[in-house]
Design a protein around this motif. Structure first.
Motif, PDB file in Angstrom:
ATOM      1  N   GLY A 191       0.795  -1.216   0.000  1.00  0.00           N
ATOM      2  CA  GLY A 191       0.000   0.000   0.000  1.00  0.00           C
ATOM      3  C   GLY A 191       0.828   1.265   0.000  1.00  0.00           C
ATOM      4  O   GLY A 191       2.002   1.275   0.372  1.00  0.00           O
ATOM      5  N   PRO A 192       0.221   2.383  -0.413  1.00  0.00           N
ATOM      6  CA  PRO A 192       0.929   3.661  -0.490  1.00  0.00           C
ATOM      7  C   PRO A 192       1.103   4.354   0.855  1.00  0.00           C
ATOM      8  O   PRO A 192       1.980   5.197   1.002  1.00  0.00           O
ATOM      9  CB  PRO A 192       0.038   4.492  -1.423  1.00  0.00           C
ATOM     10  N   GLU A 193       0.255   4.020   1.856  1.00  0.00           N
ATOM     11  CA  GLU A 193       0.398   4.648   3.167  1.00  0.00           C
ATOM     12  C   GLU A 193       1.613   4.064   3.884  1.00  0.00           C
ATOM     13  O   GLU A 193       1.906   2.883   3.785  1.00  0.00           O
ATOM     14  CB  GLU A 193      -0.859   4.427   4.022  1.00  0.00           C
ATOM     15  N   HIS A 194       2.287   4.932   4.654  1.00  0.00           N
ATOM     16  CA  HIS A 194       3.490   4.472   5.343  1.00  0.00           C
ATOM     17  C   HIS A 194       3.092   3.793   6.659  1.00  0.00           C
ATOM     18  O   HIS A 194       2.822   4.450   7.662  1.00  0.00           O
ATOM     19  CB  HIS A 194       4.445   5.623   5.628  1.00  0.00           C
ATOM     20  N   VAL A 195       3.028   2.476   6.628  1.00  0.00           N
ATOM     21  CA  VAL A 195       2.782   1.689   7.834  1.00  0.00           C
ATOM     22  C   VAL A 195       3.950   0.729   8.007  1.00  0.00           C
ATOM     23  O   VAL A 195       4.579   0.309   7.028  1.00  0.00           O
ATOM     24  CB  VAL A 195       1.446   0.928   7.771  1.00  0.00           C
ATOM     25  N   ARG A 196       4.236   0.375   9.247  1.00  0.00           N
ATOM     26  CA  ARG A 196       5.418  -0.451   9.520  1.00  0.00           C
ATOM     27  C   ARG A 196       5.105  -1.935   9.621  1.00  0.00           C
ATOM     28  O   ARG A 196       6.007  -2.766   9.496  1.00  0.00           O
ATOM     29  CB  ARG A 196       6.084   0.011  10.819  1.00  0.00           C
ATOM     30  N   SER A 197       3.843  -2.274   9.881  1.00  0.00           N
ATOM     31  CA  SER A 197       3.517  -3.666  10.193  1.00  0.00           C
ATOM     32  C   SER A 197       2.311  -4.142   9.404  1.00  0.00           C
ATOM     33  O   SER A 197       1.385  -3.368   9.117  1.00  0.00           O
ATOM     34  CB  SER A 197       3.232  -3.814  11.690  1.00  0.00           C
ATOM     35  N   VAL A 198       2.310  -5.424   9.095  1.00  0.00           N
ATOM     36  CA  VAL A 198       1.154  -6.037   8.448  1.00  0.00           C
ATOM     37  C   VAL A 198      -0.088  -5.915   9.328  1.00  0.00           C
ATOM     38  O   VAL A 198      -1.216  -5.899   8.837  1.00  0.00           O
ATOM     39  CB  VAL A 198       1.462  -7.515   8.109  1.00  0.00           C
ATOM     40  N   GLY A 199       0.119  -5.778  10.641  1.00  0.00           N
ATOM     41  CA  GLY A 199      -1.003  -5.614  11.550  1.00  0.00           C
ATOM     42  C   GLY A 199      -1.740  -4.305  11.365  1.00  0.00           C
ATOM     43  O   GLY A 199      -2.862  -4.148  11.852  1.00  0.00           O
ATOM     44  N   GLU A 200      -1.142  -3.347  10.662  1.00  0.00           N
ATOM     45  CA  GLU A 200      -1.777  -2.056  10.418  1.00  0.00           C
ATOM     46  C   GLU A 200      -2.561  -2.030   9.104  1.00  0.00           C
ATOM     47  O   GLU A 200      -3.209  -1.025   8.793  1.00  0.00           O
ATOM     48  CB  GLU A 200      -0.726  -0.942  10.390  1.00  0.00           C
ATOM     49  N   LEU A 201      -2.517  -3.086   8.335  1.00  0.00           N
ATOM     50  CA  LEU A 201      -3.152  -3.103   7.026  1.00  0.00           C
ATOM     51  C   LEU A 201      -4.623  -3.465   7.132  1.00  0.00           C
ATOM     52  O   LEU A 201      -5.021  -4.291   7.957  1.00  0.00           O
ATOM     53  CB  LEU A 201      -2.449  -4.107   6.110  1.00  0.00           C
ATOM     54  N   GLY A 202      -5.438  -2.868   6.277  1.00  0.00           N
ATOM     55  CA  GLY A 202      -6.844  -3.206   6.196  1.00  0.00           C
ATOM     56  C   GLY A 202      -7.068  -4.465   5.381  1.00  0.00           C
ATOM     57  O   GLY A 202      -6.192  -4.920   4.633  1.00  0.00           O
ATOM     58  N   ASP A 203      -8.271  -5.020   5.498  1.00  0.00           N
ATOM     59  CA  ASP A 203      -8.584  -6.268   4.801  1.00  0.00           C
ATOM     60  C   ASP A 203      -8.439  -6.134   3.291  1.00  0.00           C
ATOM     61  O   ASP A 203      -7.976  -7.060   2.616  1.00  0.00           O
ATOM     62  CB  ASP A 203     -10.007  -6.716   5.143  1.00  0.00           C
ATOM     63  N   ALA A 204      -8.849  -4.987   2.724  1.00  0.00           N
ATOM     64  CA  ALA A 204      -8.778  -4.814   1.274  1.00  0.00           C
ATOM     65  C   ALA A 204      -7.330  -4.884   0.786  1.00  0.00           C
ATOM     66  O   ALA A 204      -7.039  -5.508  -0.249  1.00  0.00           O
ATOM     67  CB  ALA A 204      -9.416  -3.488   0.870  1.00  0.00           C
ATOM     68  N   THR A 205      -6.412  -4.264   1.531  1.00  0.00           N
ATOM     69  CA  THR A 205      -4.997  -4.317   1.147  1.00  0.00           C
ATOM     70  C   THR A 205      -4.446  -5.722   1.295  1.00  0.00           C
ATOM     71  O   THR A 205      -3.684  -6.195   0.436  1.00  0.00           O
ATOM     72  CB  THR A 205      -4.181  -3.331   1.997  1.00  0.00           C
ATOM     73  N   LEU A 206      -4.818  -6.421   2.354  1.00  0.00           N
ATOM     74  CA  LEU A 206      -4.342  -7.788   2.554  1.00  0.00           C
ATOM     75  C   LEU A 206      -4.819  -8.705   1.433  1.00  0.00           C
ATOM     76  O   LEU A 206      -4.064  -9.579   0.973  1.00  0.00           O
ATOM     77  CB  LEU A 206      -4.819  -8.306   3.913  1.00  0.00           C
ATOM     78  N   ASP A 207      -6.049  -8.507   0.977  1.00  0.00           N
ATOM     79  CA  ASP A 207      -6.541  -9.302  -0.152  1.00  0.00           C
ATOM     80  C   ASP A 207      -5.741  -9.005  -1.416  1.00  0.00           C
ATOM     81  O   ASP A 207      -5.473  -9.910  -2.221  1.00  0.00           O
ATOM     82  CB  ASP A 207      -8.025  -9.023  -0.387  1.00  0.00           C
ATOM     83  N   LEU A 208      -5.335  -7.747  -1.608  1.00  0.00           N
ATOM     84  CA  LEU A 208      -4.508  -7.408  -2.761  1.00  0.00           C
ATOM     85  C   LEU A 208      -3.117  -8.024  -2.653  1.00  0.00           C
ATOM     86  O   LEU A 208      -2.531  -8.443  -3.660  1.00  0.00           O
ATOM     87  CB  LEU A 208      -4.395  -5.887  -2.902  1.00  0.00           C
ATOM     88  N   VAL A 209      -2.580  -8.078  -1.442  1.00  0.00           N
ATOM     89  CA  VAL A 209      -1.282  -8.736  -1.244  1.00  0.00           C
ATOM     90  C   VAL A 209      -1.377 -10.206  -1.642  1.00  0.00           C
ATOM     91  O   VAL A 209      -0.511 -10.738  -2.356  1.00  0.00           O
ATOM     92  CB  VAL A 209      -0.816  -8.597   0.216  1.00  0.00           C
TER      93      VAL A 209
END
Length: 221
Positions: A37-55
């Motif tokens: 994702g384009p937002e600066h997050v450090r951990s997979v725990g900060e990702l939303g479900d939509a981004t995780l599905d894209l991963v």
């Protein structure tokens, strides 16, 4: 600057949700970085479900498009070997099946932590490190890079990481995670909560100072 991308998924203000680019410093002949994702997050725990599905989709599409033996992995935190602060995963193409995967003889018995969407997570009874977690479909499947449940598994991974962060009182717990295929595909989560020394690395004998029963109770809470 990043090298030319090999895959772009999603949309939004930046025009993408997940990008895949070649690794600038590959350890193998072919290695790619999946940017979460384009937002600066450090951990997979900060990702939303939509981004995780894209991963999950990115892992599967690159594995299909390139072919060969694709090994998907995640490093978080400097102590776990991460070279970038932004949440990301890696795809590495290996010349043969990973030795650790080939040596597996079925999944170990686990103490349950959570179950949702056809995916179960638990702490192995013979955990190597505190809060080690194994994530797998409740019904055996052979290949996670072809499974419709990979997105659900990554969502469970993110929830496990969030629980681990709360249990440790830390915003970033260094950890490694990887996907193993075989008779039953699964994700292994290996927190770097202790130092590995000669006994662990040389003899394969792991000293776990936190009982798996206690770890599972904590992660269930």
């Amino acid at each position: 600057m990043t090298p030319p991308e090999t895959l772009r998924l999603g949309s939004g203000p930046t025009g993408w949700g997940v990008r895949v680019v070649p690794n600038l410093y590959p350890a193998l002949e072919r290695q790619e970085v999946v940017v979460h994702g384009p937002e600066h997050v450090r951990s997979v725990g900060e990702l939303g479900d939509a981004t995780l599905d894209l991963v999950a989709e990115a892992w599967q599409r690159r594995a299909r498009d390139v072919g060969g033996i694709c090994f998907a992995l995640l490093n978080e935190g400097h102590e776990a070997g991460a070279s970038l602060p932004h949440s990301h995963s890696q795809l590495a193409w290996l010349p043969a099946r990973p030795p650790a995967e080939a040596a597996e003889r079925g999944l170990p018995e686990v103490l349950p932590v959570l179950e949702r969407d056809g995916i179960a997570a638990g702490c192995p009874i013979a955990s190597r490190v505190p809060y080690e977690v194994l994530i797998a479909p409740t019904r055996p499947e052979a290949d996670g890079l072809r499974s419709d449940l990979l997105g659900a598994a990554l969502r469970v991974l993110a929830e496990v990481v969030r629980r681990l962060q709360r249990a440790r009182g830390e915003t970033l717990v260094p950890l490694n995670a990887w996907l193993h295929s075989g008779p039953r595909w699964h994700l292994e989560v290996f927190p770097r909560t202790t130092r590995l020394a000669g006994l662990e690395l040389g003899a394969g004998v792991y000293i776990d100072p936190v009982a798996p029963e206690e770890a599972a109770r904590t992660l269930r809470a």
